[in-house]
Structure formats: C-alpha cells, structure tokens
Design an enzyme around this catalytic site. Structure first.
Site, mmCIF file in Angstrom:
data_model
loop_
_atom_site.group_PDB
_atom_site.id
_atom_site.type_symbol
_atom_site.label_atom_id
_atom_site.label_comp_id
_atom_site.label_asym_id
_atom_site.label_seq_id
_atom_site.Cartn_x
_atom_site.Cartn_y
_atom_site.Cartn_z
ATOM 1 N N LYS A 182 29.016 30.790 40.564
ATOM 2 C CA LYS A 182 30.085 31.775 41.204
ATOM 3 C C LYS A 182 30.882 32.053 39.969
ATOM 4 O O LYS A 182 31.648 31.517 39.501
ATOM 5 C CB LYS A 182 31.210 30.874 42.089
ATOM 6 C CG LYS A 182 32.179 31.641 42.822
ATOM 7 C CD LYS A 182 32.948 30.915 43.786
ATOM 8 C CE LYS A 182 34.204 31.825 44.233
ATOM 9 N NZ LYS A 182 35.033 31.976 43.376
ATOM 10 N N GLY A 213 38.030 22.710 36.619
ATOM 11 C CA GLY A 213 39.186 23.640 37.106
ATOM 12 C C GLY A 213 40.266 22.459 37.566
ATOM 13 O O GLY A 213 40.232 21.292 36.939
ATOM 14 N N SER A 214 40.900 22.884 38.543
ATOM 15 C CA SER A 214 42.048 22.124 38.822
ATOM 16 C C SER A 214 41.437 21.058 39.750
ATOM 17 O O SER A 214 40.477 20.834 40.466
ATOM 18 C CB SER A 214 42.981 22.742 39.793
ATOM 19 O OG SER A 214 42.518 23.241 41.071
ATOM 20 N N ARG A 215 42.376 19.838 39.865
ATOM 21 C CA ARG A 215 42.212 18.896 40.760
ATOM 22 C C ARG A 215 42.147 19.079 42.192
ATOM 23 O O ARG A 215 40.971 18.718 43.020
ATOM 24 C CB ARG A 215 43.141 17.599 40.797
ATOM 25 C CG ARG A 215 42.838 16.325 41.462
ATOM 26 C CD ARG A 215 44.054 15.259 41.707
ATOM 27 N NE ARG A 215 44.472 15.045 40.236
ATOM 28 C CZ ARG A 215 45.459 13.794 40.060
ATOM 29 N NH1 ARG A 215 45.692 12.985 41.186
ATOM 30 N NH2 ARG A 215 45.784 13.588 38.890
ATOM 31 N N GLY A 239 41.099 22.030 43.488
ATOM 32 C CA GLY A 239 39.965 22.677 43.570
ATOM 33 C C GLY A 239 38.790 21.835 43.735
ATOM 34 O O GLY A 239 37.872 21.816 44.609
ATOM 35 N N GLY A 240 38.720 20.859 42.682
ATOM 36 C CA GLY A 240 37.611 20.067 42.598
ATOM 37 C C GLY A 240 37.403 19.280 43.859
ATOM 38 O O GLY A 240 36.358 18.624 44.323
ATOM 39 N N GLU A 244 35.311 18.519 36.564
ATOM 40 C CA GLU A 244 36.136 17.888 35.635
ATOM 41 C C GLU A 244 37.250 18.449 36.162
ATOM 42 O O GLU A 244 37.521 19.814 36.044
ATOM 43 C CB GLU A 244 35.607 18.466 34.363
ATOM 44 C CG GLU A 244 36.394 17.765 32.962
ATOM 45 C CD GLU A 244 37.200 18.881 32.418
ATOM 46 O OE1 GLU A 244 38.436 19.210 32.648
ATOM 47 O OE2 GLU A 244 36.611 19.624 31.538
ATOM 48 N N CYS A 291 42.034 21.375 28.351
ATOM 49 C CA CYS A 291 41.702 19.920 29.321
ATOM 50 C C CYS A 291 42.217 18.945 28.425
ATOM 51 O O CYS A 291 42.469 17.749 28.943
ATOM 52 C CB CYS A 291 40.797 19.965 30.008
ATOM 53 S SG CYS A 291 39.121 20.151 28.966
ATOM 54 N N GLU A 340 49.543 16.181 35.463
ATOM 55 C CA GLU A 340 49.174 17.168 34.568
ATOM 56 C C GLU A 340 49.910 18.428 34.597
ATOM 57 O O GLU A 340 50.081 18.766 35.916
ATOM 58 C CB GLU A 340 47.684 17.465 34.444
ATOM 59 C CG GLU A 340 47.108 18.392 33.484
ATOM 60 C CD GLU A 340 45.813 18.999 33.581
ATOM 61 O OE1 GLU A 340 45.223 19.354 32.564
ATOM 62 O OE2 GLU A 340 45.314 19.184 34.601
#
Length: 526
Positions: A178, A235-237, A239-240, A259, A296, A386
C-alpha cells in the site's frame, strides 16, 4: 498502481501528494484502488505464491539484484520527486536510494549463502532401541503473500522496495504494497522498477503489486483479505495496533510485524560527563534535530545524575537548540501532531529550556528542549509518550538507583544508549541487563540515529517499539519473519525438496544429526 504485473490507474477517489514546503498539491493525481482492485491484487499474489515459492534461491537473488539495478537507474528521477514530496534534502534521498538498492543486494547474497533456510537432517536410525528413529528433515518455507505499508519518514528504504518488501521477496513471498499517501509519485517510480525487474527475470505476474489507498479502510481491506498471510508496517502506534486488531479478528489470524514508537533513552554517566559534558550536549542536540527529528531512533530523553557537569551538558544543548534553524516536516499533519506533542510535555510539567526557530513553510517546525526531575517523569506517563519530531527531555536523577527506576518505568524501546568513561565500568555492567530487557539495540558512546543495514543489526524491540520483539525489520535476519518451519518424515528422496534430498552433498549450511556442517569453499577456477 501495479496489479498482477499490469500498470493501471485506480478507479477510486483521486489522491495527491502535497509539497510540505508550500502546501501545493502535486500532480499527477492517483486513483485509489476500489475494493475489487484491492482484491485483485491479493488474488494475483495468491496465484503467484506457489510458483514463486518454488523459484530457486539463485533466481530470486537475481530478481532482487535487477530490482536494485532498476532503482539505481532511476536515481535522478527518484531524488527529484522524493525531495518535493517529503522536503527531505537531496543528499538524504540520494543516500536512501543507495541504501534501498544495497539492502536488496544484501538479501540476494543471503539467498546465495543459504543458511536462511536453517536446514536440519536427523537421519533414520532403524535399529535404535527401544524405538527406531524415522528420517526427519526440516527446512523453512515462505508464509505466503505479505502486505507491506510504506513509511512516511523513509520514502524509499522503508517503503515500496524497502526492508519489508525486500525481505519478503527474498523469503519467497509475493508482496502487495500500500503506497504511502505522502509520496505517491516516488512509490510509482519504484513500483515500475520492481515490475520491470519481475518481467526481465521471468517472475510470476502476481509476485508484486502496489495499490493506492483512500483512507484507513483501504489498508484494513488488505489486512483482512484471507489471501494475505503476514503484514509489515512502519508507522504510528495507533496505526500499527489498528492493523494488528484486524489481523487478530480474522477467521485465521496472521502476524503483524509493526515498528511503532520509541523514545530511545540516552544515559550519561558521571565519568563521561566529567570528561566531555559540553561535547555530549552538542552531539545530543545534533542527534535530536537530525532530519527535523523524524527518525524512529531520535533521542527522546536523556538521563543523568543531577550535578554541575550535567548542567554543562544541558547548557551546551540549550545553546545548540536555540541556534537551530528548524526543519520542514514530512507533512502538515505530522507537523500539527508534533506541535500538539510539544504542548503535551508543557501541560504535564516539563520545563522548557530552549526552542529553536522554524522555517516559513507549510510544515515548518522548531526544536524544543525540556527538563524534569526523575520523580515527576515517573509520575507523569504522558511525558513518556513518543513525540515524533525534534523534542526531548533531560531527566535529572539523584543517583544510579533513581536512574534505574526511571528505566524501569519505560515501555519497550528500539534503542538504549550509554555514554560512559572507564571509571563508569561498574555502572555500565549493572545497567546492561536492565537495557537488554528494555531495548532491541544497545549503544555505548554513540548516538541512536543511524541504523546500519547488515547481518547483526536489530531494528526492533519489546512492545510498543514493535508488535513482536523477537524480530527485526532491518538486516538480513528480517527474512525470518516471513518463513515457517516444515519437517519431512520418511519422505522418499525423489519427493523431497532438492535442498534436503541428498544430505551427503552439502551445498548450504546444514545441521546434520545435531552437528553443523558447512559447504567447502569453492576453489578458484572451478
């Protein structure tokens, strides 16, 4: 988009990348994948899975090498487009082009070396008492089609042909990417390069697809598709974890290797402060502000014993931050989130020491430096979240015991760093076990920004740095995420996979009856 080897335009809503400096919408527009088009990409990957899995490793290696060549041939176009879409400078993008092609070549070399399959053979012992032993042989096979999500902060090295794609293709898994909406033009150039390499090397049509998405639902469709067997995400927490929930709620759950977030603590011990406090402060500011703080691995906190020497470090960092010109972040939404994160630090008791300038751009942002006492830091969980960007906190501790208690309050991290002098040896020895539990990579007398792509690197860590702390997304060991073991018991040699059929002819590293055997080095001229 690329679907089943064909270059097509999506029939869904048109998407545009945006220049973060000017806010200008960039052409061309990219039609998003409709549900049917997204399904077609997954179907193509599933249709290619068996043929690609059975491709000999040296042919997959050549495929990866040709992708690297195709990317290198497009370097000029990639640099021109990616700098417009991300505001990252030319040298940074040029370095990413090289990193992307080099890690493809790294995985090609790994395929040719052969140990990634972890071959094991326990020969039959028909006369063993009280029970005979069967002939059992093990190898690892690809898990199947993998969905990969491009990262915002690395438009090349963690995106269309980045580490997740390279390691999945090396493992023998077709990939559906994607494309990240912030750099669609860059994704198109790289997607065309991979498609060209697949044609040139005779790979199955569905070995690689890339779709454009409109909103979160497009990514959710990929993860929910029953033909997808694993997911790679950076990406972001939020999103993950959203993707992980979808994956776990499927009729057949699948692993998500995400990650996500890390504040990368840096510890400065008394001996190091006594030797070089001013230099440490300047280097800290440089690591923090590198790339406008959009790595990151930027140092989000620095821990030290409250002292005159720590004041010297803080003063040097304050001066450097105050003089910093700031940077343009990857998008206006990332810049807005960063500013909210900085305000959150203020709202929860962090005292601001310095703020830099901000460029007059749509996504311009300034660096910020804060300080707080250890007890206040432990008492305020919001200070430990973060902030993606160039904001960091100096945490003042009363001694090593309190410093260790701060570390104990932290969540899992990608990295943990110690600055030490010889006099600090005992403290380093005591802290190392704590840091092993905390982080995936431990650094001594260096800085966490900068991740070497090699065989020993770990870019991962305990939750929430990643969803699976047993893996890495950088380095040759990343291939392990997309393989699973299969044992073959008493299978006739003519039906065994070729690499297991004749254990007496060792062509790749092999554990034979519990003993490691490696091939003889090839002699020159043979």
């Amino acid at each position: 988009m690329v679907i089943g080897g064909a270059i097509i335009s999506g029939s869904g809503p048109v998407q545009h990348s945006v220049d973060p400096r000017t806010g200008e919408r960039l052409g061309p527009g990219y039609g998003a994948a409709s549900p049917d088009e997204s399904s077609a990409a997954c179907a193509a990957a599933a249709g290619a899975a068996t043929a690609y899995r059975n491709t000999p490793p040296h042919e997959r290696a050549r495929f990866l090498e040709v992708i690297a060549e195709e990317i290198d041939a497009r370097a000029e176009a990639l640099i021109a487009r990616a700098t417009r879409e991300t505001a990252l400078p030319n040298p940074r993008i040029s370095g990413e082009v090289s990193r992307t092609s080099n890690q493809l070549r790294l995985f090609a070399a790994e395929l040719r070396e052969g140990s990634y399959e972890q071959l094991r053979v326990d020969p039959a012992q028909r006369d063993r008492m009280p029970q005979p032993r069967s002939d059992i042989r093990q190898r690892r096979i690809p898990v199947g089609p993998v969905a990969v999500f491009g990262a915002s902060n690395f438009p090349l090295a963690f995106s269309t042909a980045g580490g997740d794609t390279a390691s999945a293709l090396a493992a023998g898994c077709p990939v559906v990417v994607k494309a990240h909406p912030a750099h669609l033009g860059t994704a198109e150039i790289v997607g065309r390069a991979i498609a060209a390499a697949a044609r040139a090397t005779g790979m199955p049509d569905g070995v690689f697809s890339q779709v454009v998405g409109a909103g979160n639902e497009s990514g959710a469709r990929l993860v929910a598709d029953p033909r997808i067997r694993a997911v790679g995400f950076t990406g972001s927490r939020g999103g993950g974890l959203a993707l992980q929930r979808i994956a776990q709620e499927r009729d057949i759950p699948i692993p998500v290797y995400a990650e996500m977030s890390s504040i990368n603590p840096v510890i400065v011990l008394p001996g190091a402060l006594a030797e070089r406090a001013g230099q440490l402060g300047r280097d800290y500011a440089a690591s923090l502000t590198l790339g406008a703080g959009q790595f990151c691995t930027n140092p989000g906190i620095i821990l030290g014993i409250d002292s005159a020497e720590l004041n010297v470090l803080t003063d040097a960092a304050t001066d450097a931050i105050t003089e910093d010109a700031g940077g343009t972040m990857l998008s206006t939404s990332i810049a807005d989130t960063y500013r909210r994160g900085v305000q959150r630090l203020r709202d929860h008791g962090a005292r601001e020491l310095a703020a830099g300038a901000a460029p007059d751009t749509a996504a311009g942002a300034s660096a910020h430096l804060f300080t707080v006492g250890a007890s206040e830091f432990v008492a305020q969980p919001a200070l430990r979240d973060e902030v993606f960007g160039a904001a960091s906190i100096v945490v003042r501790c009363s001694g090593i015991a309190e410093l260790t208690s701060v570390l104990s309050a932290l969540e899992g991290q990608l990295t943990a760093t110690i600055h030490a002098a010889p006099a600090d040896g005992a403290d380093v020895a005591a802290l190392l076990p704590v840091l092993e539990d905390l982080a995936g990579r431990i650094i001594v007398n260096g800085w966490p920004t900068g991740v070497e792509v090699g065989h020993a690197m770990v870019h991962g860590g305990p939750f929430p740095a990643t969803t699976d702390g047993r893996s890495t997304s950088v380095g040759s060991a990343a291939i392990e995420r997309f393989l699973r073991p299969v044992a073959y018991q008493d299978i006739p040699p003519e039906l065994l996979p070729r690499e297991l059929a004749h254990a007496e002819t060792v062509t790749a590293p092999l554990r034979l009856d519990g003993r490691m055997v490696v091939p003889e080095p090839e002699q020159e001229g043979l």
